[in-house]
Design an enzyme around this catalytic site. Sequence first.
Site, PDB file in Angstrom:
ATOM      1  N   GLU A  16      -2.747  41.007 119.431  1.00 28.18           N
ATOM      2  CA  GLU A  16      -1.762  39.964 119.354  1.00 28.18           C
ATOM      3  C   GLU A  16      -0.606  40.319 120.166  1.00 28.18           C
ATOM      4  O   GLU A  16      -0.447  41.439 120.575  1.00 28.18           O
ATOM      5  CB  GLU A  16      -1.462  39.109 118.147  1.00 28.18           C
ATOM      6  CG  GLU A  16      -2.641  38.266 117.638  1.00 28.18           C
ATOM      7  CD  GLU A  16      -2.485  37.183 116.740  1.00 28.18           C
ATOM      8  OE1 GLU A  16      -1.187  36.735 116.560  1.00 28.18           O
ATOM      9  OE2 GLU A  16      -3.219  36.403 116.031  1.00 28.18           O
ATOM     10  N   ASP A  44      -3.993  33.147 111.964  1.00 29.20           N
ATOM     11  CA  ASP A  44      -2.943  34.072 111.333  1.00 29.20           C
ATOM     12  C   ASP A  44      -2.689  33.649 109.968  1.00 29.20           C
ATOM     13  O   ASP A  44      -2.257  34.285 109.393  1.00 29.20           O
ATOM     14  CB  ASP A  44      -1.778  33.769 112.267  1.00 29.20           C
ATOM     15  CG  ASP A  44      -1.886  34.506 113.659  1.00 29.20           C
ATOM     16  OD1 ASP A  44      -2.987  35.159 113.847  1.00 29.20           O
ATOM     17  OD2 ASP A  44      -1.104  34.168 114.654  1.00 29.20           O
ATOM     18  N   HIS A  90      -1.923  20.386 108.123  1.00 29.33           N
ATOM     19  CA  HIS A  90      -1.251  21.451 108.859  1.00 29.33           C
ATOM     20  C   HIS A  90      -1.143  21.222 110.153  1.00 29.33           C
ATOM     21  O   HIS A  90      -0.564  21.935 110.996  1.00 29.33           O
ATOM     22  CB  HIS A  90      -1.711  22.991 108.476  1.00 29.33           C
ATOM     23  CG  HIS A  90      -1.314  23.265 107.025  1.00 29.33           C
ATOM     24  ND1 HIS A  90      -1.302  22.825 105.903  1.00 29.33           N
ATOM     25  CD2 HIS A  90      -0.102  24.260 106.770  1.00 29.33           C
ATOM     26  CE1 HIS A  90      -1.001  23.365 104.964  1.00 29.33           C
ATOM     27  NE2 HIS A  90       0.084  24.220 105.300  1.00 29.33           N
TER      28      HIS A  90
HETATM   29  P1  FAD Z   1      -5.415  18.908 109.528  1.00 32.74           P
HETATM   30  O1  FAD Z   1      -3.957  18.954 110.043  1.00 32.74           O
HETATM   31  O2  FAD Z   1      -5.677  18.181 108.360  1.00 32.74           O
HETATM   32  O3  FAD Z   1      -6.482  18.272 110.587  1.00 32.74           O
HETATM   33  C1  FAD Z   1      -6.542  18.472 111.797  1.00 32.74           C
HETATM   34  C2  FAD Z   1      -7.313  17.606 112.713  1.00 32.74           C
HETATM   35  O4  FAD Z   1      -8.591  17.779 112.267  1.00 32.74           O
HETATM   36  C3  FAD Z   1      -7.117  16.276 112.334  1.00 32.74           C
HETATM   37  O5  FAD Z   1      -7.437  15.194 113.326  1.00 32.74           O
HETATM   38  C4  FAD Z   1      -8.253  15.749 111.124  1.00 32.74           C
HETATM   39  O6  FAD Z   1      -8.429  14.578 111.322  1.00 32.74           O
HETATM   40  C5  FAD Z   1      -9.350  16.554 111.652  1.00 32.74           C
HETATM   41  N1  FAD Z   1     -10.130  17.259 110.654  1.00 32.74           N
HETATM   42  C6  FAD Z   1      -9.553  17.765 109.539  1.00 32.74           C
HETATM   43  N2  FAD Z   1     -10.512  18.201 108.709  1.00 32.74           N
HETATM   44  C7  FAD Z   1     -11.748  17.835 109.549  1.00 32.74           C
HETATM   45  C8  FAD Z   1     -13.226  17.929 109.164  1.00 32.74           C
HETATM   46  N3  FAD Z   1     -13.663  18.590 108.319  1.00 32.74           N
HETATM   47  N4  FAD Z   1     -14.010  17.468 110.170  1.00 32.74           N
HETATM   48  C9  FAD Z   1     -13.547  17.100 111.330  1.00 32.74           C
HETATM   49  N5  FAD Z   1     -12.470  16.854 111.507  1.00 32.74           N
HETATM   50  C10 FAD Z   1     -11.344  17.288 110.482  1.00 32.74           C
HETATM   51  N6  FAD Z   1      -4.410  27.701 114.297  1.00 32.74           N
HETATM   52  C11 FAD Z   1      -5.140  28.719 114.940  1.00 32.74           C
HETATM   53  O7  FAD Z   1      -6.105  28.207 115.600  1.00 32.74           O
HETATM   54  N7  FAD Z   1      -4.756  29.812 114.912  1.00 32.74           N
HETATM   55  C12 FAD Z   1      -3.599  30.266 113.999  1.00 32.74           C
HETATM   56  O8  FAD Z   1      -3.226  31.545 114.185  1.00 32.74           O
HETATM   57  C13 FAD Z   1      -3.148  29.424 113.416  1.00 32.74           C
HETATM   58  N8  FAD Z   1      -2.033  29.676 112.695  1.00 32.74           N
HETATM   59  C14 FAD Z   1      -1.038  28.598 112.127  1.00 32.74           C
HETATM   60  C15 FAD Z   1      -0.093  28.857 111.086  1.00 32.74           C
HETATM   61  C16 FAD Z   1       0.367  27.866 110.456  1.00 32.74           C
HETATM   62  C17 FAD Z   1       1.499  28.274 109.404  1.00 32.74           C
HETATM   63  C18 FAD Z   1      -0.118  26.823 110.508  1.00 32.74           C
HETATM   64  C19 FAD Z   1       0.434  25.509 109.566  1.00 32.74           C
HETATM   65  C20 FAD Z   1      -1.085  26.309 111.372  1.00 32.74           C
HETATM   66  C21 FAD Z   1      -1.679  27.247 112.020  1.00 32.74           C
HETATM   67  N9  FAD Z   1      -2.765  27.117 112.889  1.00 32.74           N
HETATM   68  C22 FAD Z   1      -3.522  27.899 113.701  1.00 32.74           C
HETATM   69  C23 FAD Z   1      -3.275  25.811 113.311  1.00 32.74           C
HETATM   70  C24 FAD Z   1      -4.266  24.853 112.397  1.00 32.74           C
HETATM   71  O9  FAD Z   1      -5.442  25.595 112.949  1.00 32.74           O
HETATM   72  C25 FAD Z   1      -4.366  23.372 112.570  1.00 32.74           C
HETATM   73  O10 FAD Z   1      -3.141  23.018 111.906  1.00 32.74           O
HETATM   74  C26 FAD Z   1      -5.690  22.833 112.067  1.00 32.74           C
HETATM   75  O11 FAD Z   1      -5.612  21.506 112.331  1.00 32.74           O
HETATM   76  C27 FAD Z   1      -5.863  23.187 110.551  1.00 32.74           C
HETATM   77  O12 FAD Z   1      -5.217  22.804 109.666  1.00 32.74           O
HETATM   78  P2  FAD Z   1      -5.744  21.666 108.514  1.00 32.74           P
HETATM   79  O13 FAD Z   1      -7.121  22.190 108.062  1.00 32.74           O
HETATM   80  O14 FAD Z   1      -4.783  21.378 107.573  1.00 32.74           O
HETATM   81  O15 FAD Z   1      -6.345  20.478 109.419  1.00 32.74           O
END
Ligand code: FAD
Length: 518
Positions: free
Chosen positions: A272, A161, A97
Amino acid sequence: ARFATLLIVTGFLSTVGHLGAPAFGALDDDLLSLDVVSKIHTDRSLTARASSDFGHIVEATPDGVFHPVSPADIAALIRFSLYQQTPFTVAPRGKGHSSRGQALAPGGIVVDMPSLGRGDHGHRVNVSIDGMYVDVGGEQLWFDVLHATLKHGLTPRVWTDYLRITVGGTLSNAGIGGQVFRHGPQISNVHELDVVTGTGDMITCSPGNNSDLFYGALGGLGQFGVITRARVGLERAPKRVRWVRLAYTDVHQFTADQELLISRGAGFDYVEGQVQLNRTLTEGRRSSSFFSASELARLTELALGTGSAAVYYIEGAMYYGDRSAATVDRKLEALLEELSFVPGLAFVRDASYVQFLDRVGQEEQKLRAAGAWDVPHPWLNLFVPRSRIHDFAAGVFDGVLRGARPAGLILMYPMNRDRWDDRMTTATPDEDVFYAVGLLRSAVAAGDLERLERENEAVLELCDRAGMGCKQYLPHHASQDGWRRHFGAKWDRVAALKATYDPRAILSPGQGIFPAVV
Ligand code: FAD
């Protein structure tokens, strides 16, 4: 020869090309087992899915996708990489994401973190009622953590969120939302981590044990290790929520009230705010998950009648459960009397705690149905120091974005810096209060992406030119110089941690912070 056979057996042909003489000592037994290699999948359907992310802006194909069943598998994969003369990169991917390829691994291996939670080995959310914490796999979705903890009447204190993102993904950034002003970001609510480092070691760390790795990994953008378990603090869960939006046309009153709310021990449990550019009210979507049609009509009238570029909403939530609804209403009424929103424009809803926390998940269903979810998301998130927030608002809402076509959501809310721990890696402005401003925009029509990217550039330039001291959240920088400036005084520590825990720079290459060491 045995090595090559293993690779060929599993179809992991592309990596064979990278193989040279072993760079390090003898292979461990686990590396020689078919087990590690058999978990690397090279079929196009899987590599294609791991080539993009929520942002749909950059694409990069990995050589393979790894499906671990245990943290030890991830450690073995990393050691397997280090065994190569030219190690391949390894990117843990939660739900992908991210917006700008942060979880991609061009020509490397993407670790499909959700695999850890599948099948028999899968239940990786364990609540300790006595300890008031939950041990949770890094691959788990916050949505599932919520439901698992609620079974015991408990809940984590701080929420993003959106809940369909992973624990490891948010802890690698910070994890922010409306509870941060009181409890700090999600990274401030972690007691212990299990991390698989870029040297292939499995290390348990906490403030008292391997603390450099603990503080480094929290907010560490996946640079020092893969978080495979986090111990997250819990509190008693409320049952219901009074959920409020208060409308403002004056940004000074809006921020003054937000800052009043976050300075109080009691009051809202969540604070917020949103910025609705006038054009998004007058020309944007004619429906809202929160406002009724008649409320939207009143807000549009307000937008048309104001000289300002936007209508601002404070979004607040007051939890209740043991307290009765009547008690909460009295408390809410007293609180609203202290605030300076436009008279008559306070909108109050009642929701269950789960409905409230999962509000963006419900919105996701609608956007998916409308074909507006899988579109490019050139999001720009900034932390803006309190002292410059009005300069920022004037320059961005009344300047760069004035008259901009409707394209999504803008969030703006303050946080208290004393709830953050500076030993953690996330970069924040150097002031007691700073604002999170999220330009969460979607490119739906042709040409939108280029336009939104130009606007983002203009916003960043404005921040730089005016020396506002903004920091990107969910950061993206094109050069190492940009990263040095981003981390500021933390850069030397970040570089030292990298040299210790991922010296060949194989982890999370999509962040683009450290070039791989060849
Ligand atoms: P990924 O996108 O899969 O990974 C993100 C990064 O972390 C990459 O560099 C990956 O290699 C690394 N990573 C993934 N897993 C691990 C792990 N286990 N250990 C170490 N590194 C790892 N963020 C907020 O803080 N507040 C919000 O309110 C918020 N709202 C959001 C709403 C939406 C609709 C979306 C799409 C995103 C939102 N986000 C928010 C952002 C979100 O926190 C980031 O996208 C975050 O990266 C989590 O997504 P993911 O788990 O899919 O991680």
